[in-house]
Design an enzyme around this catalytic site. Structure first.
Site, mmCIF file in Angstrom:
data_model
loop_
_atom_site.group_PDB
_atom_site.id
_atom_site.type_symbol
_atom_site.label_atom_id
_atom_site.label_comp_id
_atom_site.label_asym_id
_atom_site.label_seq_id
_atom_site.Cartn_x
_atom_site.Cartn_y
_atom_site.Cartn_z
ATOM 1 N N GLU A 156 14.922 41.774 -33.557
ATOM 2 C CA GLU A 156 16.050 40.857 -33.915
ATOM 3 C C GLU A 156 16.312 41.209 -34.960
ATOM 4 O O GLU A 156 17.118 42.014 -35.410
ATOM 5 C CB GLU A 156 16.328 39.306 -33.418
ATOM 6 C CG GLU A 156 16.117 38.825 -31.863
ATOM 7 C CD GLU A 156 17.602 39.427 -30.938
ATOM 8 O OE1 GLU A 156 17.873 40.320 -31.678
ATOM 9 O OE2 GLU A 156 17.738 39.241 -30.132
ATOM 10 N N ARG A 170 18.861 44.626 -36.092
ATOM 11 C CA ARG A 170 20.470 43.763 -36.323
ATOM 12 C C ARG A 170 20.305 44.079 -38.347
ATOM 13 O O ARG A 170 20.795 44.680 -38.714
ATOM 14 C CB ARG A 170 20.947 42.488 -35.773
ATOM 15 C CG ARG A 170 20.136 41.979 -35.175
ATOM 16 C CD ARG A 170 20.972 40.802 -34.136
ATOM 17 N NE ARG A 170 20.604 40.359 -33.244
ATOM 18 C CZ ARG A 170 21.293 39.197 -32.470
ATOM 19 N NH1 ARG A 170 22.136 39.050 -32.317
ATOM 20 N NH2 ARG A 170 20.533 39.003 -31.541
ATOM 21 N N ASP A 172 14.591 45.656 -20.812
ATOM 22 C CA ASP A 172 16.483 46.320 -21.377
ATOM 23 C C ASP A 172 16.277 47.574 -21.950
ATOM 24 O O ASP A 172 16.648 49.509 -21.481
ATOM 25 C CB ASP A 172 17.658 45.550 -21.556
ATOM 26 C CG ASP A 172 17.483 45.256 -22.670
ATOM 27 O OD1 ASP A 172 16.703 44.512 -22.832
ATOM 28 O OD2 ASP A 172 18.646 44.291 -22.958
ATOM 29 N N GLU A 179 27.930 44.930 -23.172
ATOM 30 C CA GLU A 179 27.058 45.892 -22.737
ATOM 31 C C GLU A 179 28.037 46.764 -21.789
ATOM 32 O O GLU A 179 28.534 48.143 -21.674
ATOM 33 C CB GLU A 179 26.794 45.937 -22.067
ATOM 34 C CG GLU A 179 25.054 45.485 -23.056
ATOM 35 C CD GLU A 179 24.737 44.343 -23.510
ATOM 36 O OE1 GLU A 179 25.674 42.938 -22.939
ATOM 37 O OE2 GLU A 179 24.102 43.950 -24.713
#
Ligand SMILES: *[C@@H]1O[C@H](CO)[C@@H](O)[C@H](O)[C@H]1NC(C)=O
Ligand SMILES: *[C@@H]1O[C@H](CO)[C@@H](O)[C@H](O)[C@H]1NC(C)=O
Ligand SMILES: *[C@@H]1O[C@H](CO)[C@@H](O)[C@H](O)[C@H]1NC(C)=O
Length: 609
Positions: free
Chosen positions: A181, A185, A314, A492
């Site tokens: 993360e 980010r 994913d 998404e």
């Protein structure tokens, strides 16, 4: 108007030059006009063209219908031929809608800035900020939003955000942060801010500082990074919930950021660390070619665990393609891994709903039997996260699956390989499915959708729609809806709509995006500022939850903006977006790095084409 009359064979002649239709038509013409062909052609040309124009306007399928009846082509074959009609593609901005998205961004940002500037996360209903750890914030929300401001031209908001980065941002935090993360980010946000600010060195210095604190996470026997990192102590840390494991998506979604940082800093270390992970994964891949959601960080082996395109897996698939794109389609290693993975996905995970209307991706859950045998249970469950995949398949079809570069918009059948065509069709279908999951009371899609299969035990219960449903959503009043029913401002679907619009030019995708934007405005907007998650997409009036995820400003509103902006704003042959929607420029591999990738000791075949 009389449709039959216009539905003559003449029409397709004008639709497509050079198809067999033309000969039939000229035969007719000779019979009618042979006494003074030239004169009649002139007199008849104008009304004929007008009539054709009117017919096409009233019934756009008129030519394809006629062509179909003549040539006997299937619906699908025709769909692929649509580009021959050459209808105009308009990529100019929809100024009204684009500006509405900019105002929504300001509504989100100004509330955050007023109530919680510098805090990692924002709670718009209580008007409070919180940090990921007690050690203090790391600019999670601020840095995640900067490139969106730069793209939108919000100069004042930008200069205040920059000021915060320059004076307040500090990574000397004695606490553990999630490695993945933090990279997608914060590091991703800094790199993108560096690029779009005209290479303001502030961001590169911060990016290098942050990356140097993260690099120790890679010091494991397998060379896979640990899930967590203590930024002050510069020490990797395990995830206490899964002490032996790391997830595939987490270890394989750092590469775009570290590779670009290496090029900017001229320090090969970041590239080497991130690239090695990919070779460990390649060497461990199981024969089915898919990445299970967990790996053992000690020996680098995949662990028997769920196969899916949703959470924990994913962006592994997303980055296989994007690593190939990042270095301008040169590293065949990634293209091959991506192509193999897409073959495997089609073989095992792509399914159709019970009445065969919706294409979706299922999950395969391993089950160990007492005799040691393993079987795989199919779970027809698709996370909202998976909705990135439709757009990703389209992007892959037009790059890794293309026979010519660049392909047309939309691509013609002859421009794509067999896999490219397959991926294109699946991508288009999956986007339709994601839109179908917006068929709820709010017009927003749930966190998790289940698709109907014959063995689901639901039968013909009228409470359940025939194609998909939200599991456990029929709660009694006062009961909290299940986790599956939430919408937490996820990007998404609009991400896929953005790619679909750019790659097809089809205005329908802009319309769909606008509908989603309107639903967000209606159900998630907090009047005093900011946007909140809602706890049940199928309930009106919707109940809000006091959280605005950082990806609202970095991804959801950025993709919506890009859909309505002029296509020159972010050309897809010049940028690759990281999984948090931070765009990074595509580059040619500098010579120094070419040597590095070719020398990689774990390499089984050449990486460069
Ligand atoms: C979060 O961290 C920032 C920066 O260190 C600090 O100013 C702020 O007070 C912290 N917020 C809370 C709720 O502790
Ligand atoms: C970091 O935090 C740990 C536990 O919270 C503490 O024991 C240690 O002394 C701290 N180290 C530094 C350098 O602040
Ligand atoms: C990528 O390669 C193409 C064809 O070789 C070239 O025209 C283009 O300039 C390259 N793009 C970048 C960003 O280097």
């Amino acid at each position: 108007m009389n449709g039959t009359k216009l539905r003559r064979r003449k029409a397709p002649k004008n639709a497509k030059a050079g198809n067999p239709e033309k000969e039939v038509d000229s035969e007719e013409s000779e019979l009618e006009f042979d006494f003074d062909l030239w004169k009649y052609t002139k007199i008849l040309a104008v009304p004929l063209l007008l009539a054709i124009g009117v017919a096409y306007y009233l019934n756009p399928t008129i030519f394809t219908d006629a062509m179909q009846s003549y040539l006997g082509l299937s619906e699908q074959e025709l769909a692929k031929m649509v580009p021959v009609l050459e209808f105009p593609i308009d990529f100019s901005a929809n100024v009204h809608r684009r500006d509405a998205v900019v105002r929504a961004f300001q509504h989100a940002w100004l509330a955050y800035e007023r109530d919680a500037m510098g805090n990692d996360e924002y709670h718009p209903i209580s008007h409070e900020g919180t940090n990921l750890t007690d050690a203090g914030g790391i600019g999670y929300t601020v840095v995640d939003s900067i490139d969106t401001m730069l793209l939108m031209g919000l100069d004042q908001e930008y200069s205040r955000a920059r000021e915060w980065v320059a004076t307040k941002m500090d990574f000397e935090r004695n606490a553990t942060f999630n490695t993945f993360e933090t990279v997608i980010r914060v590091l991703g946000g800094l790199l993108s801010a560096y690029h779009f600010s005209g290479e303001d060195s502030l961001y590169l210095e911060k990016a290098i500082d942050l990356a140097d604190r993260i690099i120790p996470a890679f010091n494991t026997p397998s060379r896979l990074p640990l899930s967590n990192i203590n930024l002050a102590l510069r020490e990797g840390a395990i995830d206490p919930n899964w002490p032996q494991f790391v997830s595939s998506a987490e270890v394989a979604t750092l590469q775009l950021e570290f590779r670009y940082l290496s090029v900017l800093s001229r320090n090969t270390l970041y590239w080497e660390k991130a690239e090695t992970v990919m070779h460990v994964l390649k060497n461990s891949l199981m024969p089915h070619g898919l990445a299970s959601i967990f790996l053992n960080w000690y020996n680098g082996e995949f662990v028997l665990s769920t196969l899916r395109l949703g959470s924990r897996a994913d962006s592994y698939y997303e980055y296989l393609l994007k690593q190939y794109l990042q270095t301008n389609n040169t590293e065949v290693f990634y293209r091959d891994m991506y192509t193999n993975a897409m073959d495997a996905v089609h073989k095992t995970l792509i399914k159709k709903s019970a009445n065969s209307v919706l294409t979706y991706t299922s999950e395969l859950v391993p089950e160990k039997h007492p005799d040691g045998q393993i079987s795989w249970r199919l779970t027809p469950k698709q996370d909202h996260l998976v909705c990135f995949f439709g757009g990703s398949l389209l992007l892959g079809a037009t790059t890794a699956g293309a026979l010519v570069h660049p392909v047309s918009v939309p691509p013609r059948a002859g421009e794509l390989s067999e896999q490219g065509k397959r991926d294109w069709e699946t991508g288009i279908s999956l986007i339709k499915t994601c839109m179908a999951t917006h068929d709820t009371a709010t017009g927003l899609a749930p966190e998790i959708a289940h698709f109907r299969i014959p063995s689901d035990g639901i039968g013909h219960d009228p409470q359940y729609p025939s194609d998909w449903y939200i599991k456990g959503a029929h709660t009694r009043p006062g009961e909290l809806p299940p986790y599956d029913a939430r919408y937490i401002l996820r990007p998404e679907t609009v991400e896929s709509l953005f790619l679909a619009f750019r790659l097809t030019g089809d205005e329908m995708y802009r319309e769909w995006a606008w509908r989603i934007f309107e639903a967000i405005e209606k159900h998630c907007r907090v009047e005093t500022g900011g946007y909140a998650s809602i706890i049940n997409v199928d309930e009106i009036p919707s109940r809000k939850e006091d959280k605005m995820e950082t990806f609202m400003m970095s991804e959801t509103l950025k993709y919506l903006y890009l859909i309505f902006a002029d296509a020159n704003v972010l050309p897809l042959d010049k940028y690759v977006l990281n999984t948090e929607a931070h765009p990074l420029p595509i580059f040619d591999i500098p010579p120094k790095f070419k040597d590095l990738v070719q020398r990689n000791p774990m390499l089984s075949h050449p990486i460069l084409e």
